[in-house]
Design a protein around this motif. Structure first.
Motif, PDB file in Angstrom:
ATOM      1  N   UNK A 116       1.081  -2.070  12.268  1.00  0.00           N
ATOM      2  CA  UNK A 116      -0.201  -1.437  11.996  1.00  0.00           C
ATOM      3  C   UNK A 116      -0.098  -0.358  10.912  1.00  0.00           C
ATOM      4  N   UNK A 117       0.931   0.503  11.010  1.00  0.00           N
ATOM      5  CA  UNK A 117       1.046   1.611  10.067  1.00  0.00           C
ATOM      6  C   UNK A 117       1.149   1.113   8.632  1.00  0.00           C
ATOM      7  N   UNK A 118       1.923   0.053   8.426  1.00  0.00           N
ATOM      8  CA  UNK A 118       2.075  -0.452   7.064  1.00  0.00           C
ATOM      9  C   UNK A 118       0.865  -1.268   6.626  1.00  0.00           C
ATOM     10  N   UNK A 119       0.102  -1.793   7.554  1.00  0.00           N
ATOM     11  CA  UNK A 119      -1.176  -2.421   7.200  1.00  0.00           C
ATOM     12  C   UNK A 119      -2.143  -1.360   6.696  1.00  0.00           C
ATOM     13  N   UNK A 120      -2.119  -0.191   7.341  1.00  0.00           N
ATOM     14  CA  UNK A 120      -2.949   0.921   6.880  1.00  0.00           C
ATOM     15  C   UNK A 120      -2.500   1.375   5.495  1.00  0.00           C
ATOM     16  N   UNK A 121      -1.192   1.409   5.276  1.00  0.00           N
ATOM     17  CA  UNK A 121      -0.663   1.796   3.962  1.00  0.00           C
ATOM     18  C   UNK A 121      -1.148   0.829   2.886  1.00  0.00           C
ATOM     19  N   UNK A 122      -1.099  -0.463   3.188  1.00  0.00           N
ATOM     20  CA  UNK A 122      -1.559  -1.467   2.221  1.00  0.00           C
ATOM     21  C   UNK A 122      -3.054  -1.330   1.963  1.00  0.00           C
ATOM     22  N   UNK A 123      -3.829  -1.107   3.016  1.00  0.00           N
ATOM     23  CA  UNK A 123      -5.273  -0.920   2.851  1.00  0.00           C
ATOM     24  C   UNK A 123      -5.562   0.302   1.986  1.00  0.00           C
ATOM     25  N   UNK A 124      -4.827   1.386   2.236  1.00  0.00           N
ATOM     26  CA  UNK A 124      -4.997   2.595   1.428  1.00  0.00           C
ATOM     27  C   UNK A 124      -4.657   2.319  -0.027  1.00  0.00           C
ATOM     28  N   UNK A 125      -3.568   1.570  -0.267  1.00  0.00           N
ATOM     29  CA  UNK A 125      -3.170   1.240  -1.637  1.00  0.00           C
ATOM     30  C   UNK A 125      -4.293   0.508  -2.373  1.00  0.00           C
ATOM     31  N   UNK A 126      -4.861  -0.499  -1.723  1.00  0.00           N
ATOM     32  CA  UNK A 126      -5.875  -1.321  -2.374  1.00  0.00           C
ATOM     33  C   UNK A 126      -7.146  -0.516  -2.643  1.00  0.00           C
ATOM     34  N   UNK A 139      12.817   8.905   1.837  1.00  0.00           N
ATOM     35  CA  UNK A 139      11.438   8.422   1.906  1.00  0.00           C
ATOM     36  C   UNK A 139      11.345   7.175   2.779  1.00  0.00           C
ATOM     37  N   UNK A 140      12.248   6.210   2.553  1.00  0.00           N
ATOM     38  CA  UNK A 140      12.195   4.941   3.284  1.00  0.00           C
ATOM     39  C   UNK A 140      12.253   5.172   4.787  1.00  0.00           C
ATOM     40  N   UNK A 141      13.091   6.108   5.226  1.00  0.00           N
ATOM     41  CA  UNK A 141      13.307   6.289   6.656  1.00  0.00           C
ATOM     42  C   UNK A 141      12.358   7.304   7.279  1.00  0.00           C
ATOM     43  N   UNK A 142      11.565   8.015   6.482  1.00  0.00           N
ATOM     44  CA  UNK A 142      10.673   9.041   7.026  1.00  0.00           C
ATOM     45  C   UNK A 142       9.263   8.883   6.505  1.00  0.00           C
ATOM     46  N   UNK A 143       8.887   7.641   6.173  1.00  0.00           N
ATOM     47  CA  UNK A 143       7.567   7.395   5.596  1.00  0.00           C
ATOM     48  C   UNK A 143       6.449   7.736   6.576  1.00  0.00           C
ATOM     49  N   UNK A 144       5.357   8.282   6.032  1.00  0.00           N
ATOM     50  CA  UNK A 144       4.136   8.483   6.800  1.00  0.00           C
ATOM     51  C   UNK A 144       2.977   8.542   5.815  1.00  0.00           C
ATOM     52  N   UNK A 145       1.778   8.206   6.275  1.00  0.00           N
ATOM     53  CA  UNK A 145       0.609   8.233   5.408  1.00  0.00           C
ATOM     54  C   UNK A 145       0.313   9.657   4.944  1.00  0.00           C
ATOM     55  N   UNK A 146       0.497  10.621   5.844  1.00  0.00           N
ATOM     56  CA  UNK A 146       0.300  12.018   5.460  1.00  0.00           C
ATOM     57  C   UNK A 146       1.281  12.414   4.363  1.00  0.00           C
ATOM     58  N   UNK A 147       2.538  11.987   4.510  1.00  0.00           N
ATOM     59  CA  UNK A 147       3.531  12.279   3.488  1.00  0.00           C
ATOM     60  C   UNK A 147       3.166  11.654   2.151  1.00  0.00           C
ATOM     61  N   UNK A 148       2.614  10.427   2.187  1.00  0.00           N
ATOM     62  CA  UNK A 148       2.181   9.781   0.945  1.00  0.00           C
ATOM     63  C   UNK A 148       1.098  10.593   0.242  1.00  0.00           C
ATOM     64  N   UNK A 149       0.154  11.089   1.012  1.00  0.00           N
ATOM     65  CA  UNK A 149      -0.931  11.886   0.417  1.00  0.00           C
ATOM     66  C   UNK A 149      -0.378  13.155  -0.220  1.00  0.00           C
TER      67      UNK A 149
END
Length: 491
Positions: free
Chosen positions: A293-303, A464-474
């Motif tokens: 789910x988390x990476x689906x949200x990441x992909x949706x955010x990217x698009x 980054x790879x091991x501590x990814x989060x959507x908040x961190x991306x923002x």
């Protein structure tokens, strides 16, 4: 008594249930309790606000009935979103209660924002009653279920089977503490020793001989095959924290959790969760997951973000293309083969910032190479055009990579996309960069860029790879916008 060492077919370790039935039953009970608490708080709010108890004989206004149903649904979704019913939290106490409160505040905050934006006139008195009453009822329900769970665990039920790994004395101590503190919810089902048993005391040997013993080398594979839900590391392992990190990598995407029973304060990689239990300072290690789910949200955010960004900067892209074309009548875009997720090759796009024959001139600049043993970067590179210097200065040359994001080859934030020649230089742990999509920006981009050494670049990408989060991306995207005007390491 002869020790029972695991056989080749893993028959010694008892197979654990495919799914913990007690957890599903308990989660269902907690969910029912949450629904009843929410319904009771909303009914009380309706009574206080409208002066009547809503029943089928005396229903409240349809408008408020629909609103109450919507609030209840949002409330339940918020409690689910903050993982207030996570298996690890059941029976823990304060952390579970904090998530219940956070979920409730998120739910009512969301309702308030929607009402404000849509200019919906909703009774404030209704919310003023439902919010505090709901929190109290939810917490009372969770407290009641916690007492039930503790009683069941003290009778030997509702426990998670665990394999304890480590030196004999540390493993024996951990087994004793787990058997003594049944409320912790972990039941030793096997042990794996990192050093010979003959170094242990007679009392420790007796404790260890009471459990199946797994060879140290096959601990992870045995845990997977036997469906053990937790691997507990007691004390230090040979190789220190590097060995613990490798063990975490070996267990990635498994259904088991990794728990450290030690005084470690610096565990590289996965995020940790402290759980103090009498006699056992336990640390849960949240293993990285690279799907779901988390990476689906990441992909949706990217698009969504990429499409919105392209709509805003289309005029800028057109102007840049015209300037590049007018400079030397060469191609606007520079295409280069890069390595993406899973080691797959893709064509990365950039605005061309160098002269057309830049690659042919590369050998002449080897003596001026700076800062990196693997990456080829030269300060004041004479191959860069006048327009290209401006593009690089503000990182505008990377804007065409938004197309790579839409194609699913890259992400807005991620590790730096490596060249095939760089990947050939990888010797081991560097390959972990390839389990996540490369990004237009990332920690490398906002932490010095070309001024970083090879080791520093790798360290930032692995972090980054091991501590990814959507908040961190923002946060990284925000830092990137600032970095565009500071120009540190941009050449």
């Amino acid at each position: 008594m002869e020790p029972r060492t695991v056989s080749a077919d893993f028959d010694v370790v008892p197979r654990q249930p495919r799914s913990p039935g007690w957890y599903q039953r308990l989660a269902a009970g907690v969910l029912i309790g949450d629904v009843l608490a929410i319904m009771a708080s909303l009914a009380l709010a309706s009574t206080v606000r409208f002066g009547v108890i809503p029943t089928w004989r005396e229903p409240i206004d349809a408008y408020f009935a629909i609103a109450a149903a919507a609030i209840g649904l949002v409330w339940l979704i918020a409690l689910w979103a903050v993982r207030s019913r996570a298996k690890r939290l059941f029976g823990e106490g304060l952390t579970e209660y904090a998530r219940v409160i956070n979920g409730t505040l998120v739910a009512f905050g969301s309702v308030a924002v929607v009402c404000y934006v849509a200019q919906i006139d909703f009774a404030r008195g209704y919310v003023a009653v439902a919010l505090p009453v709901g929190i109290v009822l939810l917490l009372v329900g969770r407290l009641a279920w916690r007492r039930v769970l503790i009683l069941l665990r003290r009778s030997g039920r509702c426990a998670t089977g665990v394999m304890v790994v480590g030196a004999p004395d540390d493993v024996a101590r951990t087994v004793v503490e787990l058997r003594r503190n049944l409320a912790a919810g972990y039941r030793p089902v096997a042990v794996s020793l990192s050093s010979p048993l003959h170094k242990a005391s007679p009392s420790d040997q007796a404790i260890l001989d009471s459990l199946p013993r797994v060879s140290y080398e096959s601990a992870v594979s045995t845990a997977r095959i036997s469906r053990i839900r937790a691997v507990m590391i007691a004390g230090e392992l040979p190789g220190g924290r590097d060995q613990i990190r490798k063990l975490g990598w070996a267990m990635e995407n498994s259904r088991a959790e990794l728990i450290l029973v030690s005084r470690l304060t610096d565990v590289a990689g996965p995020r940790i969760h402290l759980r103090p239990v009498a006699g056992l300072p336990m640390v849960h290690v949240q293993l990285p997951q690279y799907s779901g789910f988390a990476h689906s949200v990441k992909r949706l955010f990217d698009v969504v973000a990429t499409l919105g960004g392209l709509l805003l900067i289309t005029p800028v892209l057109a102007i840049i293309a015209i300037l590049i074309r007018a400079g030397d009548d060469g191609p606007v875009l520079f295409r280069q083969q890069r390595i993406g997720v899973g080691g797959k090759t893709f064509t990365m796009l950039k605005f061309r910032s160098m002269v057309v024959d830049a690659e042919a001139q590369r050998e002449l600049l080897e003596s001026k190479r700076l800062g990196n043993d693997v990456l080829f970067k030269v300060k004041d590179d004479p191959r860069v055009t006048a327009v290209g210097r401006v593009l690089r200065r503000y990182s505008l040359d990377e804007l065409p990579q938004l197309w790579n994001v839409l194609r699913g080859e890259m992400s807005l934030v991620g590790p730096r996309p490596p060249l095939p020649s760089e990947v050939e230089e990888y010797e081991g742990h560097e390959t972990r960069r390839l389990i996540s999509k490369p990004g237009i920006t990332g920690l490398w981009q906002v932490s010095g860029r070309s001024d970083l050494s090879w080791d520093e670049s790798i360290r930032l990408d692995l972090y980054y790879v091991e501590n990814w989060s959507l908040t961190g991306d923002l946060l990284i995207i925000g830092r990137t916008l600032v970095q565009m005007f500071k120009h540190d390491g941009a050449y």
